[in-house]
Scaffold this active site. Structure first.
Site, PDB file in Angstrom:
ATOM      1  N   CYS A 143       0.818  -1.222   0.000  1.00 32.81           N
ATOM      2  CA  CYS A 143       0.000   0.000   0.000  1.00 32.81           C
ATOM      3  C   CYS A 143       0.849   1.267   0.000  1.00 32.81           C
ATOM      4  O   CYS A 143       1.688   1.475   0.883  1.00 32.81           O
ATOM      5  CB  CYS A 143      -0.932  -0.007   1.221  1.00 32.81           C
ATOM      6  SG  CYS A 143      -1.931   1.486   1.355  1.00 32.81           S
ATOM      7  N   ARG A 179      -0.113   4.614   3.002  1.00 37.33           N
ATOM      8  CA  ARG A 179      -0.015   4.331   4.432  1.00 37.33           C
ATOM      9  C   ARG A 179       0.244   5.525   5.337  1.00 37.33           C
ATOM     10  O   ARG A 179       0.211   5.397   6.561  1.00 37.33           O
ATOM     11  CB  ARG A 179       1.065   3.263   4.679  1.00 37.33           C
ATOM     12  CG  ARG A 179       0.623   1.891   4.278  1.00 37.33           C
ATOM     13  CD  ARG A 179       1.708   0.873   4.558  1.00 37.33           C
ATOM     14  NE  ARG A 179       2.649   0.723   3.455  1.00 37.33           N
ATOM     15  CZ  ARG A 179       3.822   0.104   3.559  1.00 37.33           C
ATOM     16  NH1 ARG A 179       4.208  -0.375   4.729  1.00 37.33           N
ATOM     17  NH2 ARG A 179       4.623  -0.018   2.505  1.00 37.33           N
ATOM     18  N   GLU A 194      -5.316   2.981 -10.411  1.00 41.71           N
ATOM     19  CA  GLU A 194      -6.017   1.719 -10.169  1.00 41.71           C
ATOM     20  C   GLU A 194      -7.159   1.553 -11.159  1.00 41.71           C
ATOM     21  O   GLU A 194      -7.439   0.460 -11.640  1.00 41.71           O
ATOM     22  CB  GLU A 194      -6.571   1.675  -8.738  1.00 41.71           C
ATOM     23  CG  GLU A 194      -5.506   1.780  -7.668  1.00 41.71           C
ATOM     24  CD  GLU A 194      -6.119   1.648  -6.285  1.00 41.71           C
ATOM     25  OE1 GLU A 194      -6.414   2.695  -5.674  1.00 41.71           O
ATOM     26  OE2 GLU A 194      -6.321   0.510  -5.826  1.00 41.71           O
TER      27      GLU A 194
END
Ligand code: ARG
Length: 352
Positions: free
Chosen positions: A61, A64, A232
């Site tokens: 990730c 974070r 994404e």
């Protein structure tokens, strides 16, 4: 179990600067509980802390920096499918927050609850005489929904119902109310034709297939979300050949020849698609981060962790964005992919 529990509880007391005698008391209580029952129950405070640290430890990730702002809903007292569904709807509403997305996790009792969907919000995928309609990544779960009575409209963007299973019984199916699902139609300010592609995506990615591992216990149903990074959607979900495969149509709209890969039509289409995703989310007031800003935020996270004398672990192949990788600092250094706990973990598919 006791060893893992002890490690976690010691970390909890250390990071939260609690008194030594309280730690000893909690440790002996847990030892006793495990001896009697084979397991132990986390306090809500332990669960809140553990869920945040699990995010902090998520090597894949890039987001974070915000680990400590996670909102945690402790839903371990729900065992009726309908009640669990209502809790999931509450999660969706709270996290969506009219576009000002809030990182959120809902935790259900372990060994009892399982959600079959891999995200709470996803588009169905159908195989209709050799052709695929919708999201190819959803074909298997769509079949499971159909077995349980779902009949989709067969558009490219049918919302999948949720499949909730309690105590290994026959799972139950629940339709999501359309009004609770925020979606963003994609437009491009420089290309009028772009909106004719009829593309859209949902606002909140809520992973529901991963387990939350903490102190020797794995919560199999613990859906969590942040907000999207544009790649994404724009460089993977809508672009991958194995997903919505939109680059050829976008290149065509841009007037590019798709005959030779060497004219970089894929690269140019990618940039415009990602631009459209960012612009459309922004115009609708929905949080999204671009990959350059996300990388800068990750740099801050690394600095913050160093200040707190913690090693940052990471998975290089996942942290480097799929666009302009080498423009980010992440590309230019190695990351140690050691897996710490608490963490979020892959689990066996519940229907295979
Ligand atoms: N990559 C997944 C998707 O496109 C979502 C994974 C989680 N992403 C996030 N920004 N929290 O749906």
């Amino acid at each position: 179990m006791l060893e893992k529990a002890t490690d976690f509880i010691m970390q909890f007391y250390k990071e939260n600067k609690q008194e030594e005698n309280k730690l000893q008391e909690r440790l002996s209580q847990i030892a006793h509980e495990i001896e009697l029952t084979g397991s132990y129950k986390h306090t809500t405070e332990e669960l809140h802390f553990g869920a945040k640290v699990a995010w902090r430890n998520s090597n894949k990730c890039i987001g974070r920096l915000f680990w400590n702002s996670l909102t945690v809903f402790d839903q371990r007292n729900l065992f009726r499918e309908e009640d669990i569904f209502q809790a999931l709807l509450q999660h969706i509403r709270f996290a969506t927050n009219e576009g000002k997305i809030r990182p959120t996790i809902s935790i259900f009792e372990h060994n009892r609850v399982r959600i079959w969907n891999d995200q709470l919000i996803r588009y169905a995928g159908y195989e209709v005489n050799g052709q695929i309609i919708g999201d190819p990544a959803s074909i298997e779960v769509t079949k499971q929904c159909e077995k349980l009575g779902f009949i989709g409209e067969k558009t490219r963007f049918d919302l999948l119902p949720l499949i909730i299973q309690v105590d290994g019984q026959m799972p139950k199916l629940f339709e999501l109310p359309k009004e609770d699902i925020l979606e963003i139609p994609l437009t491009h300010s420089a290309y009028k034709w772009f909106e004719k592609l009829d593309l859209k995506w949902y606002a909140v990615p809520i992973i529901s297939s991963m387990g939350f591992e903490i102190g020797g216990i794995t919560y199999e149903a613990a859906p969590f979300n942040g907000w999207y990074m544009e790649t994404e959607i724009g460089a993977r979900n809508l672009a991958d050949v194995e997903r919505y495969n939109m680059l050829p149509e976008i290149a065509e709209g841009m007037g590019l020849s798709t005959k030779k890969v060497s004219n970089l039509w894929q690269d140019r289409a990618l940039i415009e698609l990602n631009h459209a995703v960012l612009e459309s989310f922004k115009n609708q007031g929905v949080n999204i981060v671009d990959h350059h800003t996300a990388a800068q935020q990750f740099k801050l996270f690394e600095e913050q962790e160093a200040k707190n004398n913690r090693e940052v672990t990471g998975n290089w192949a996942w942290l480097v964005p799929p666009l302009a990788g080498a423009t980010t600092h992440i590309f230019h250094k190695p990351y140690d992919n050691t897996k710490k706990t608490p963490n979020y973990v892959y689990q066996k598919c519940p229907f295979h």
